[in-house]
Motif scaffolding. Sequence first.
Motif, mmCIF file in Angstrom:
data_model
loop_
_atom_site.group_PDB
_atom_site.id
_atom_site.type_symbol
_atom_site.label_atom_id
_atom_site.label_comp_id
_atom_site.label_asym_id
_atom_site.label_seq_id
_atom_site.Cartn_x
_atom_site.Cartn_y
_atom_site.Cartn_z
ATOM 1 N N ARG A 60 1.238 -1.387 0.286
ATOM 2 C CA ARG A 60 -0.317 -0.095 0.174
ATOM 3 C C ARG A 60 0.895 1.600 0.148
ATOM 4 N NH1 ARG A 60 -5.672 -0.612 3.573
ATOM 5 N NH2 ARG A 60 -5.964 1.195 1.796
ATOM 6 N N LEU A 61 2.120 1.287 0.577
ATOM 7 C CA LEU A 61 2.429 2.710 0.482
ATOM 8 C C LEU A 61 3.515 2.848 -0.585
ATOM 9 C CD1 LEU A 61 4.639 2.239 4.229
ATOM 10 C CD2 LEU A 61 3.208 3.468 3.137
ATOM 11 N N MET A 62 3.685 1.595 -1.541
ATOM 12 C CA MET A 62 4.695 1.456 -3.006
ATOM 13 C C MET A 62 3.247 2.144 -3.371
ATOM 14 S SD MET A 62 6.647 0.681 -4.755
ATOM 15 C CE MET A 62 7.872 -0.744 -4.346
ATOM 16 N N ALA A 63 1.944 1.577 -3.547
ATOM 17 C CA ALA A 63 0.732 2.460 -4.524
ATOM 18 C C ALA A 63 0.927 4.041 -4.167
ATOM 19 C CB ALA A 63 -0.190 1.564 -4.068
ATOM 20 N N ARG A 64 0.879 3.879 -2.637
ATOM 21 C CA ARG A 64 0.810 5.281 -2.115
ATOM 22 C C ARG A 64 1.406 6.607 -2.823
ATOM 23 N NH1 ARG A 64 -0.143 5.687 3.528
ATOM 24 N NH2 ARG A 64 -2.021 4.498 2.673
ATOM 25 N N ASN A 65 3.046 5.848 -2.722
ATOM 26 C CA ASN A 65 4.182 6.882 -2.710
ATOM 27 C C ASN A 65 4.504 6.551 -4.005
ATOM 28 O OD1 ASN A 65 4.299 6.901 0.100
ATOM 29 N ND2 ASN A 65 5.692 5.045 0.175
ATOM 30 N N ASN A 66 3.500 6.219 -5.174
ATOM 31 C CA ASN A 66 4.147 6.242 -6.614
ATOM 32 C C ASN A 66 2.851 6.210 -7.507
ATOM 33 O OD1 ASN A 66 7.509 5.377 -7.017
ATOM 34 N ND2 ASN A 66 6.670 3.607 -5.636
ATOM 35 N N ARG A 67 2.095 7.540 -6.794
ATOM 36 C CA ARG A 67 1.212 7.243 -7.422
ATOM 37 C C ARG A 67 1.424 8.419 -8.543
ATOM 38 N NH1 ARG A 67 -4.464 8.116 -5.000
ATOM 39 N NH2 ARG A 67 -6.329 9.176 -6.168
ATOM 40 N N ALA A 68 1.621 9.052 -8.623
ATOM 41 C CA ALA A 68 1.652 9.535 -9.831
ATOM 42 C C ALA A 68 2.175 9.135 -11.283
ATOM 43 C CB ALA A 68 2.614 11.187 -9.576
ATOM 44 N N LEU A 69 3.185 8.546 -10.718
ATOM 45 C CA LEU A 69 4.081 7.359 -12.122
ATOM 46 C C LEU A 69 3.278 6.212 -12.516
ATOM 47 C CD1 LEU A 69 6.532 6.868 -13.397
ATOM 48 C CD2 LEU A 69 7.055 5.202 -11.472
ATOM 49 N N VAL A 70 2.228 5.400 -11.375
ATOM 50 C CA VAL A 70 1.477 4.574 -11.052
ATOM 51 C C VAL A 70 0.087 4.798 -12.590
ATOM 52 C CG1 VAL A 70 -0.421 3.385 -11.039
ATOM 53 C CG2 VAL A 70 1.752 2.927 -9.671
ATOM 54 N N GLN A 71 -0.282 6.611 -12.083
ATOM 55 C CA GLN A 71 -1.077 6.796 -13.301
ATOM 56 C C GLN A 71 -0.660 7.558 -14.711
ATOM 57 O OE1 GLN A 71 -2.461 10.143 -9.872
ATOM 58 N NE2 GLN A 71 -4.515 8.746 -10.110
ATOM 59 N N THR A 72 0.265 7.296 -14.374
ATOM 60 C CA THR A 72 0.655 7.681 -15.848
ATOM 61 C C THR A 72 1.061 6.879 -16.836
ATOM 62 O OG1 THR A 72 2.343 10.357 -14.754
ATOM 63 C CG2 THR A 72 3.136 9.597 -17.073
#
Length: 179
Positions: A138-150
């Motif tokens: 969950r921290l990985m998902a939260r901390n990389n939100r902008a990259l995941v969305q892009t």
Amino acid sequence: MMGAYDRFIARCKAVVSHPRPPEPPMRLRLHEAGHAVAGHRFGYVQQGIMLREDDTGQTSQRYATGPDDDMSVRLQTEMIISMTGFAVTMEYPEYKTDALRIGGDVQMELVNAAIIHRIDPAMGSTEEIMDALWVRARLMARNNRALVQTVAGRLDRYGSYTGEEIQRILDESMKEIGR
């Protein structure tokens, strides 16, 4: 009643009549992008992503193992990568998925957690290992939100993306968000 062949032909005509086929749903694209970004962050090489029209997907990655690799650490890393796809759907509530879609994959994570427990009982019970790695995912998902969305925004078609395409998408997306 329309037969399988007639449905196939109708689907082909529908795709041909559109200038561009429909895009996969964002939930699916985010989920697979979560796996890809987490793997990339851990140094895994992307081999590809498959987005199927039945709204399922698959992300393939590899990491060269060596004779000195710690199996417990390797399993923990791979569990975090796997769980990050699911964590994205929790961290980005506007794209939540249903629980039935993730049931099959969670079984493998439970097996891996049991193996980690057998290798290193000091890590805690299988449940404690699952809980700890879920927090990290969950921290990985939260901390990389902008990259995941892009990255998800660039997965704009059904079908397969090669490892080279995924690496290019990751590199371009990282430049775009300034990482």
